[in-house]
Design a protein around this motif. Sequence first.
Motif: not given
Length: 452
Positions: A218-236
Amino acid sequence: MAEPPERDPFPEFRLDSDAGATFVLESKGKWWHAGFHLTTAIVGPTILTLPYAFRGLGWGLGFLCLTVLGCVTFYSYYLMSKVLEHCEKAGRRHIRFRELAADVLGSGWMFYFVIFIQTAINTGVGIGAILLAGECLKIMYENLSPNGSLKLYEFIAMVTVVMIVLSQLPSFHSLRHINFASLILCLGYTFLMVGACINAGLSKNAPPRDYSLDPSVSSRVFSAFTSISIIAAIFGNGILPEIQATLAPPATGKMVKGLLMCYTVAFLTFYSAAVSGYWVFGNKSNSNILKSLMPDEGPSSAPTIVLGLAVVFVLLQLLAIGLVYSQVAYEIMEKQSADVKQGMFSKRNLIPRLILRSLYVIFCGFMAAMLPFFGDISGVVGAIGFIPLDFILPMLLYNTTYKPSRSTLTYWINLSIIVVFTGVGIMGSFSSIRKLVLDANKFKLFSSDVVD
């Protein structure tokens, strides 16, 4: 706040009576100026969080997400530029994201939705830019005076004063030279950081490397989606229509050239920063890789002169980023407060501009000093702000404008992106806010340290 527009309410002649358009979004730029603006909006010091994002994804998924999000955002921005060009040829030239969305989608609430999201993004980035610039000053101060008494909020106050002065530059177009310097600076500090990471990784005192992910599923899944959100913010960026508005009409084809310039710089910097930083520090990567290279305890992992120069470059570019993301707020202020019949520098317009922009910057500076939680805030802004504006709305705008047949590949690609990133946005919002809550015990108002 302005009333939501009726359908097709923006013929070009009305722009002549619009102070926000005439003063802040004046259309005089060349395609390379748009490239400078885009690069400043997208390729900023947030790339120093990429090793931290990889920490929640690992090598394979990290590379995949970075590549997919890069391709999707380029495609998304390309489609939005085509929609803007289509509207311009039809006699409805749009210079604001909110008016484009309300016109094409025919919904008054969409006007306010885009204003809300853009305001959240722009204010969030403005706060983040001031916060990180203050942190850069603090890093330099602590290396020069290890026992010094100055706190983070005092450095934030210094940055805020500088930003108040720079905020008086009247238009987006007037930032073109600053944003060219910003492009050079981002290349400079990225390659300095990459060199420092390689030096640290090859040294005899190289940190132990561990690329393992959290053992809890569960922690791994949440960490993955948080990381994806960070990358989205970087490209946005969330302000592409306002950037395209700075181009001298007709804008046909110019924005694509600007995007190609921007993504060339992004390719060179994003991958090199992500790979070198994660290679050296693995799952111990900090939300600002410079802090991993310059730990609070123990010696620096690279020559002080190299890291010091990188920090100076980051500090200077943050000022440019703060200016770029403030333009939408300034345009809204100018539209409501300025008199287009009088000159840009007339007393009637200069005094409100000075007061309103100064108050806006002071607000951002105060929030940066009070809430120094940059790593967690990046994920929240990415999920709630950048994903709707940069991954979902452009597809809706294109499908509504060009109406591709359901039998075409374009229609299904766009629909798939809408569905997938709606889900990613919802999960990313939940996981980013969850991390913010879990880290709440680390947060202290007006803290002298930025919380990862």
